[in-house]
Structures are given as structure tokens and as C-alpha cells.
Scaffold this motif. Sequence first.
Motif, PDB file in Angstrom:
ATOM      1  N   LEU A  25      94.292  16.361 -40.565  1.00  0.00           N
ATOM      2  CA  LEU A  25      94.539  17.864 -40.691  1.00  0.00           C
ATOM      3  C   LEU A  25      95.701  18.070 -41.643  1.00  0.00           C
ATOM      4  CD1 LEU A  25      93.825  20.624 -39.852  1.00  0.00           C
ATOM      5  CD2 LEU A  25      95.177  20.134 -37.842  1.00  0.00           C
ATOM      6  N   PHE A  26      96.608  17.201 -41.580  1.00  0.00           N
ATOM      7  CA  PHE A  26      98.118  17.600 -42.305  1.00  0.00           C
ATOM      8  C   PHE A  26      97.713  17.423 -43.651  1.00  0.00           C
ATOM      9  CE2 PHE A  26     101.828  16.780 -39.426  1.00  0.00           C
ATOM     10  CZ  PHE A  26     101.070  17.511 -38.167  1.00  0.00           C
ATOM     11  N   ALA A  27      96.863  16.470 -44.200  1.00  0.00           N
ATOM     12  CA  ALA A  27      96.591  16.286 -45.525  1.00  0.00           C
ATOM     13  C   ALA A  27      95.802  17.554 -46.059  1.00  0.00           C
ATOM     14  CB  ALA A  27      95.729  15.043 -45.745  1.00  0.00           C
ATOM     15  N   LYS A  28      94.795  18.005 -45.192  1.00  0.00           N
ATOM     16  CA  LYS A  28      93.988  19.233 -45.637  1.00  0.00           C
ATOM     17  C   LYS A  28      94.911  20.461 -45.891  1.00  0.00           C
ATOM     18  CE  LYS A  28      89.855  17.767 -43.080  1.00  0.00           C
ATOM     19  NZ  LYS A  28      88.904  18.064 -42.029  1.00  0.00           N
ATOM     20  N   LYS A  29      96.154  20.386 -45.352  1.00  0.00           N
ATOM     21  CA  LYS A  29      97.184  21.528 -45.221  1.00  0.00           C
ATOM     22  C   LYS A  29      98.060  21.155 -46.324  1.00  0.00           C
ATOM     23  CE  LYS A  29      95.544  24.260 -42.349  1.00  0.00           C
ATOM     24  NZ  LYS A  29      94.980  25.936 -42.688  1.00  0.00           N
ATOM     25  N   GLY A  30      97.747  20.149 -47.172  1.00  0.00           N
ATOM     26  CA  GLY A  30      98.526  20.029 -48.487  1.00  0.00           C
ATOM     27  C   GLY A  30      99.618  18.828 -48.242  1.00  0.00           C
ATOM     28  N   ALA A  31      99.745  18.329 -46.990  1.00  0.00           N
ATOM     29  CA  ALA A  31     100.943  17.252 -46.931  1.00  0.00           C
ATOM     30  C   ALA A  31     100.709  15.923 -47.692  1.00  0.00           C
ATOM     31  CB  ALA A  31     101.304  17.216 -45.403  1.00  0.00           C
ATOM     32  N   GLU A  32     101.585  15.274 -48.132  1.00  0.00           N
ATOM     33  CA  GLU A  32     101.544  13.909 -48.699  1.00  0.00           C
ATOM     34  C   GLU A  32     101.771  12.943 -47.372  1.00  0.00           C
ATOM     35  OE1 GLU A  32     103.834  12.680 -52.012  1.00  0.00           O
ATOM     36  OE2 GLU A  32     104.528  10.958 -51.046  1.00  0.00           O
ATOM     37  N   LEU A  33     100.659  12.250 -47.084  1.00  0.00           N
ATOM     38  CA  LEU A  33     100.549  11.446 -45.887  1.00  0.00           C
ATOM     39  C   LEU A  33     101.176  10.144 -46.005  1.00  0.00           C
ATOM     40  CD1 LEU A  33      99.889  12.114 -43.175  1.00  0.00           C
ATOM     41  CD2 LEU A  33      99.241  13.988 -44.599  1.00  0.00           C
ATOM     42  N   HIS A  34     101.743   9.575 -45.288  1.00  0.00           N
ATOM     43  CA  HIS A  34     102.239   8.129 -45.173  1.00  0.00           C
ATOM     44  C   HIS A  34     101.911   7.596 -43.704  1.00  0.00           C
ATOM     45  CE1 HIS A  34     104.644   8.040 -48.768  1.00  0.00           C
ATOM     46  NE2 HIS A  34     104.646   9.514 -48.607  1.00  0.00           N
ATOM     47  N   ILE A  35     100.775   6.718 -43.648  1.00  0.00           N
ATOM     48  CA  ILE A  35     100.371   6.278 -42.336  1.00  0.00           C
ATOM     49  C   ILE A  35     101.061   5.016 -41.926  1.00  0.00           C
ATOM     50  CG2 ILE A  35      98.268   5.591 -41.300  1.00  0.00           C
ATOM     51  CD1 ILE A  35      96.674   7.681 -43.022  1.00  0.00           C
ATOM     52  N   ILE A  36     101.610   5.013 -40.945  1.00  0.00           N
ATOM     53  CA  ILE A  36     102.166   3.525 -40.473  1.00  0.00           C
ATOM     54  C   ILE A  36     101.302   3.089 -39.232  1.00  0.00           C
ATOM     55  CG2 ILE A  36     104.057   2.445 -39.311  1.00  0.00           C
ATOM     56  CD1 ILE A  36     105.924   4.303 -40.698  1.00  0.00           C
ATOM     57  N   ASP A  37     100.606   1.777 -39.272  1.00  0.00           N
ATOM     58  CA  ASP A  37      99.846   1.261 -38.508  1.00  0.00           C
ATOM     59  C   ASP A  37     100.043  -0.281 -38.280  1.00  0.00           C
ATOM     60  OD1 ASP A  37      97.736   1.079 -36.399  1.00  0.00           O
ATOM     61  OD2 ASP A  37      96.880   2.840 -37.262  1.00  0.00           O
ATOM     62  N   LEU A  38      99.569  -0.867 -37.489  1.00  0.00           N
ATOM     63  CA  LEU A  38      99.889  -2.330 -37.158  1.00  0.00           C
ATOM     64  C   LEU A  38      99.274  -2.997 -38.472  1.00  0.00           C
ATOM     65  CD1 LEU A  38     101.296  -4.075 -35.036  1.00  0.00           C
ATOM     66  CD2 LEU A  38      99.009  -4.312 -33.967  1.00  0.00           C
ATOM     67  N   SER A  39      98.254  -2.564 -38.954  1.00  0.00           N
ATOM     68  CA  SER A  39      97.641  -3.333 -40.138  1.00  0.00           C
ATOM     69  C   SER A  39      97.189  -2.330 -41.120  1.00  0.00           C
ATOM     70  CB  SER A  39      96.594  -4.377 -39.801  1.00  0.00           C
ATOM     71  OG  SER A  39      95.389  -3.717 -39.371  1.00  0.00           O
ATOM     72  N   ILE A  40      97.070  -2.941 -42.426  1.00  0.00           N
ATOM     73  CA  ILE A  40      96.482  -2.053 -43.398  1.00  0.00           C
ATOM     74  C   ILE A  40      94.866  -1.531 -42.975  1.00  0.00           C
ATOM     75  CG2 ILE A  40      95.670  -1.805 -45.691  1.00  0.00           C
ATOM     76  CD1 ILE A  40      98.719  -1.341 -45.472  1.00  0.00           C
ATOM     77  N   GLU A  41      94.436  -2.597 -42.657  1.00  0.00           N
ATOM     78  CA  GLU A  41      92.856  -2.432 -42.206  1.00  0.00           C
ATOM     79  C   GLU A  41      92.550  -1.409 -41.287  1.00  0.00           C
ATOM     80  OE1 GLU A  41      93.580  -6.150 -44.440  1.00  0.00           O
ATOM     81  OE2 GLU A  41      94.256  -5.334 -42.320  1.00  0.00           O
ATOM     82  N   SER A  42      93.503  -1.329 -40.139  1.00  0.00           N
ATOM     83  CA  SER A  42      93.406  -0.228 -39.163  1.00  0.00           C
ATOM     84  C   SER A  42      93.588   1.125 -39.649  1.00  0.00           C
ATOM     85  CB  SER A  42      94.395  -0.535 -37.996  1.00  0.00           C
ATOM     86  OG  SER A  42      95.535  -0.766 -38.571  1.00  0.00           O
ATOM     87  N   ALA A  43      94.243   1.246 -40.923  1.00  0.00           N
ATOM     88  CA  ALA A  43      94.443   2.638 -41.370  1.00  0.00           C
ATOM     89  C   ALA A  43      93.549   3.055 -42.440  1.00  0.00           C
ATOM     90  CB  ALA A  43      96.002   2.685 -41.764  1.00  0.00           C
TER      91      ALA A  43
END
Length: 254
Positions: A25-43
Motif C-alpha cells: 500500500l505504501f508503494a502504491k501511495k508513492g513511497a520508496e520501500l525498504h523491506i527488512i525480513d529474515l531472508s531475501i526469499e521471504s520478502a
Amino acid sequence: MFSLQNKKAVVTGGGSGIGRAIATLFAKKGAELHIIDLSIESAQETVDEIQKTGGKVFSYACDVANQKEVIATFEKIGNIHILVNNAGIAHVGNVENTMEADFDRVMNINVKGVYNCLHAAIPKLRHAEGGVIVNMASIAAWVGIPDRFAYSTAKGAVMAMTLSVAKDFMSENIRCNSISPARVHTPFVDGFITKNYPGKEAEMFEKLSKSQPIGRMGKPDEVAALALYLCSDEAGFITGCDYPIDGGFIKLNN
């Protein structure tokens, strides 16, 4: 309204469930997203979904309970405008049958993980001349829930940290609020039911759904919409608050 254009947002645990809904949703609203997760695969599914709609997104493998990893990750990301502390785990048990290892695991992820991200993010928000933090608390911080000793303890800490950060950094144009969901239907919930109530999945799903007075579980998109509002300029007068999104659980469950 609620535009996040020219904003850089970090979402922890953004690979699935509520975190994924918030990130997309944040991406749809124009934000640049940085996702932190336990693994790259999970994101990766979240990354793919955002990229399909032309959004700008990056992902990082990081254990939020490890401060060195968290600080290194935020150094890669640079200055930010938004942090959503969403990563967390659940646990079933009362104070008597909760083992030390389980208690430590919940505290490390749900409390220390939030602290680590706050600790690393504040300088990045300051350098961006202010921003917004949303921490994911829970109705378990508001009311007594059976067999949730460690989880309730952790979410109570998250709510207290929210107030502390809001107070300490108000003068630097950093707002901090929290969201307290009741049960929200995510893959996490499905896995939780399967693990803890084998053979009774359908029965427990129905029971947990009806524990909200409104008669159903929440949807990740509904939590994401609340997070969007709190992170938008339209919520500029709001800080140090917790927002239950609970289908009436706290005040109407009588």
C-alpha cells in the motif's frame, strides 16, 4: 490525500501478512520501500508485487534481534522518513509453563528487535529532518488474554517504548504511534492454528473469528490503511497514541 510521494519507508517483517499489506500500500501511495525480513526469499513475493506496479523497492536479509545486523542494514538504506516496526512472533503459554528459552526468544524478537530498529532509525529520521514511526503492538497489551504471558509482556513493552520515543523526539519532528490489532487473518495465523491446535483447525478458526464482537478476524489491508494514515502528513497532529483495530474486542467484548 495520504500521499507518500518522495518518502523513503522501512517495513520490518514485510514479506507476508500485515507487513506485506503495509509495504504494497505504501508503494502504491508513492513511497520508496525498504523491506527488512529474515531472508531475501521471504520478502521476494512482496518485492515482486511492488515491482509489477512500477514501485521502487529494496529488500534486506536481517535478523532484527541482532543489533549489528540491524545497524549495518540501516547504514545501507540511509536517511528515511518512515519506519514501521512490524516483525514479531507469537507464543502460547502462561507464566508457569513458559520456558526460559521461549520467553527469551519472544523478548529478543518482539522487544529487542523493536528497540534495535528504533535505535538505528532515529539518526536516519533526524537527518531527514523528521519523520514517522509506527510500532505494531496488540490488544494483548490492553487486556488479559489466556495463555499469552510472554506475548502480552512483549507487546506491553512495545506500547511503552512508543510513548517514550514520542516524548523524547517530539522536538525533532519525529512522531511515534502504535497500532494494536486484534486477530488478523494472515498466513501467520493459519500456521499458528495448525501448530498449536492440530486436527482442530476449522474449529479454532471459527472460535478465534467469533472472539471479536464484530464476528470476524481483521484483514491485513485494514491494518495497512490505518498505518498509511498515521504515516501521512494528514496525521501530523498525532503522536504518542495507540490505535486498537480490533472489531470491538477491547471495549465491546462483554
